[in-house]
Design a protein around this motif. Structure first.
Motif, PDB file in Angstrom:
ATOM      1  N   LYS A   1     -34.096   3.331  93.126  1.00 53.93           N
ATOM      2  CA  LYS A   1     -34.177   4.656  92.493  1.00 53.93           C
ATOM      3  C   LYS A   1     -33.139   5.628  93.071  1.00 53.93           C
ATOM      4  N   ASN A   2     -31.952   5.099  93.331  1.00 53.48           N
ATOM      5  CA  ASN A   2     -30.838   5.911  93.813  1.00 53.48           C
ATOM      6  C   ASN A   2     -29.996   6.318  92.601  1.00 53.48           C
ATOM      7  N   ASN A   3     -30.305   7.472  92.030  1.00 50.20           N
ATOM      8  CA  ASN A   3     -29.671   7.894  90.788  1.00 50.20           C
ATOM      9  C   ASN A   3     -28.169   8.143  90.939  1.00 50.20           C
ATOM     10  N   LEU A   4     -27.764   8.676  92.093  1.00 54.13           N
ATOM     11  CA  LEU A   4     -26.348   8.960  92.313  1.00 54.13           C
ATOM     12  C   LEU A   4     -25.527   7.672  92.317  1.00 54.13           C
ATOM     13  N   LEU A   5     -26.015   6.651  93.017  1.00 52.80           N
ATOM     14  CA  LEU A   5     -25.299   5.376  93.070  1.00 52.80           C
ATOM     15  C   LEU A   5     -25.322   4.691  91.704  1.00 52.80           C
ATOM     16  N   GLN A   6     -26.418   4.831  90.979  1.00 52.43           N
ATOM     17  CA  GLN A   6     -26.481   4.287  89.625  1.00 52.43           C
ATOM     18  C   GLN A   6     -25.399   4.902  88.746  1.00 52.43           C
ATOM     19  N   PHE A   7     -25.293   6.209  88.805  1.00 52.92           N
ATOM     20  CA  PHE A   7     -24.296   6.913  87.989  1.00 52.92           C
ATOM     21  C   PHE A   7     -22.883   6.487  88.377  1.00 52.92           C
ATOM     22  N   LEU A   8     -22.622   6.425  89.676  1.00 50.60           N
ATOM     23  CA  LEU A   8     -21.283   6.089  90.161  1.00 50.60           C
ATOM     24  C   LEU A   8     -20.883   4.677  89.731  1.00 50.60           C
ATOM     25  N   THR A   9     -21.775   3.705  89.911  1.00 54.98           N
ATOM     26  CA  THR A   9     -21.442   2.323  89.561  1.00 54.98           C
ATOM     27  C   THR A   9     -21.323   2.142  88.048  1.00 54.98           C
ATOM     28  N   ALA A  10     -22.177   2.801  87.287  1.00 52.31           N
ATOM     29  CA  ALA A  10     -22.078   2.723  85.822  1.00 52.31           C
ATOM     30  C   ALA A  10     -20.773   3.343  85.343  1.00 52.31           C
ATOM     31  N   PHE A  11     -20.317   4.366  86.044  1.00 53.71           N
ATOM     32  CA  PHE A  11     -19.045   5.015  85.703  1.00 53.71           C
ATOM     33  C   PHE A  11     -17.851   4.118  86.025  1.00 53.71           C
ATOM     34  N   LEU A  12     -17.926   3.384  87.148  1.00 52.37           N
ATOM     35  CA  LEU A  12     -16.785   2.585  87.612  1.00 52.37           C
ATOM     36  C   LEU A  12     -16.625   1.260  86.871  1.00 52.37           C
ATOM     37  N   LEU A  13     -17.725   0.686  86.408  1.00 53.50           N
ATOM     38  CA  LEU A  13     -17.653  -0.650  85.793  1.00 53.50           C
ATOM     39  C   LEU A  13     -16.640  -0.751  84.646  1.00 53.50           C
ATOM     40  N   PRO A  14     -16.598   0.212  83.712  1.00 55.86           N
ATOM     41  CA  PRO A  14     -15.624   0.092  82.625  1.00 55.86           C
ATOM     42  C   PRO A  14     -14.170   0.196  83.098  1.00 55.86           C
ATOM     43  N   PHE A  15     -13.933   0.656  84.323  1.00 55.03           N
ATOM     44  CA  PHE A  15     -12.575   0.710  84.858  1.00 55.03           C
ATOM     45  C   PHE A  15     -12.186  -0.606  85.544  1.00 55.03           C
ATOM     46  N   THR A  16     -13.120  -1.552  85.541  1.00 59.31           N
ATOM     47  CA  THR A  16     -12.889  -2.841  86.190  1.00 59.31           C
ATOM     48  C   THR A  16     -12.552  -3.925  85.176  1.00 59.31           C
ATOM     49  N   ARG A  17     -13.399  -4.050  84.177  1.00 60.31           N
ATOM     50  CA  ARG A  17     -13.181  -5.009  83.092  1.00 60.31           C
ATOM     51  C   ARG A  17     -13.720  -4.400  81.799  1.00 60.31           C
ATOM     52  N   PRO A  18     -13.176  -4.783  80.631  1.00 64.58           N
ATOM     53  CA  PRO A  18     -13.637  -4.173  79.373  1.00 64.58           C
ATOM     54  C   PRO A  18     -15.122  -4.372  79.119  1.00 64.58           C
ATOM     55  N   THR A  19     -15.669  -5.507  79.602  1.00 60.71           N
ATOM     56  CA  THR A  19     -17.102  -5.761  79.400  1.00 60.71           C
ATOM     57  C   THR A  19     -17.967  -4.796  80.220  1.00 60.71           C
ATOM     58  N   GLY A  20     -17.352  -4.025  81.095  1.00 64.28           N
ATOM     59  CA  GLY A  20     -18.107  -3.067  81.899  1.00 64.28           C
ATOM     60  C   GLY A  20     -18.846  -2.034  81.072  1.00 64.28           C
ATOM     61  N   ILE A  21     -18.340  -1.788  79.849  1.00 59.40           N
ATOM     62  CA  ILE A  21     -19.003  -0.812  78.988  1.00 59.40           C
ATOM     63  C   ILE A  21     -20.407  -1.278  78.612  1.00 59.40           C
ATOM     64  N   LEU A  22     -20.665  -2.591  78.722  1.00 57.09           N
ATOM     65  CA  LEU A  22     -21.984  -3.133  78.365  1.00 57.09           C
ATOM     66  C   LEU A  22     -23.066  -2.693  79.337  1.00 57.09           C
ATOM     67  N   ILE A  23     -22.676  -2.079  80.461  1.00 58.30           N
ATOM     68  CA  ILE A  23     -23.681  -1.551  81.390  1.00 58.30           C
ATOM     69  C   ILE A  23     -24.533  -0.492  80.697  1.00 58.30           C
ATOM     70  N   MET A  24     -24.015   0.047  79.586  1.00 59.80           N
ATOM     71  CA  MET A  24     -24.776   1.043  78.832  1.00 59.80           C
ATOM     72  C   MET A  24     -26.069   0.451  78.277  1.00 59.80           C
ATOM     73  N   LEU A  25     -26.106  -0.858  78.040  1.00 59.67           N
ATOM     74  CA  LEU A  25     -27.318  -1.468  77.468  1.00 59.67           C
ATOM     75  C   LEU A  25     -28.502  -1.377  78.429  1.00 59.67           C
TER      76      LEU A  25
END
Length: 203
Positions: free
Chosen positions: A167-191
């Motif tokens: 339940k670390n909301n800040l880390l959740q936000f940060l990692t969800a933000f960074l994933l799409p900058f790593t690989r195009p499939t990172g946008i799927l973290i939105m699911l």
């Protein structure tokens, strides 16, 4: 103690994969056609060196050194991994060495995060070691041991799900933000994000 065992296991897998690669280079027929169609940076480099940075790795090394330039094939690769190579190369000088060490560190970090996640979910140590073995021995698991962005992507994904469980909301936000900058499939973290948000709203 368990972390030392995890590091040892990852190191063994990396050594085995690299050894298999070099044995294959020395014993199997060489495909000059595939070699010629690959992007090479820098040009006319020793072939034994290029074996350590084939295909995508060449592009990441190029981006770490030259950046994005108009009309280059490398522009289709996402920026976070080459940025990290560039940053840490100030310590190790060689960008190729930096990329290999970065992938190794991220794979070790992923293995440790997987352990913490498995324990958080109250699974047994046996479940963890089986999961780690299957992850590292899976045929495409060798990408984790090369200077490719897969190790970074896996690390950030595990960070996200571990942050969710804690339940670390800040880390959740940060990692969800960074994933799409790593690989195009990172946008799927939105699911999973949408699933978790909808569950939270219902509760």
């Amino acid at each position: 103690w368990v972390y030392f065992k995890i590091i040892a296991v990852v190191l063994v897998f990396k050594i085995v994969f690299l050894a298999i690669g070099f044995i294959a280079v020395l014993t199997l027929p060489y495909s000059d056609n595939n070699y010629k169609i690959n992007f090479h940076y820098p040009d006319h480099e020793n072939k034994m060196i290029t074996h350590l940075k084939t295909w995508d790795a060449q592009h990441y090394i190029f981006l770490a050194e030259e950046g994005y330039k108009k009309g280059r094939e490398s522009n289709r690769f996402f920026p976070l991994y080459p940025i990290l190579i560039k940053i840490f190369s100030f310590v190790f000088q060689s960008k190729l060495l930096t990329a290999h060490l970065l992938s190794l560190a991220l794979t070790i970090g992923s293995a440790i995060l997987l352990y913490k996640l498995v324990r958080t979910l109250s699974f047994t140590s046996k479940t963890y070691w089986l999961s780690l073995f299957l992850l590292l021995s899976f045929p495409t698991g060798f990408f984790l041991h090369l200077p490719y962005s897969e190790s970074l992507f896996l690390f950030i994904c595990l960070c996200y799900f571990y942050a969710y469980e804690k339940k670390n909301n800040l880390l959740q936000f940060l990692t969800a933000f960074l994933l799409p900058f790593t690989r195009p499939t990172g946008i799927l973290i939105m699911l999973p994000v949408l699933v978790f948000v909808s569950k939270g709203l219902r509760n």
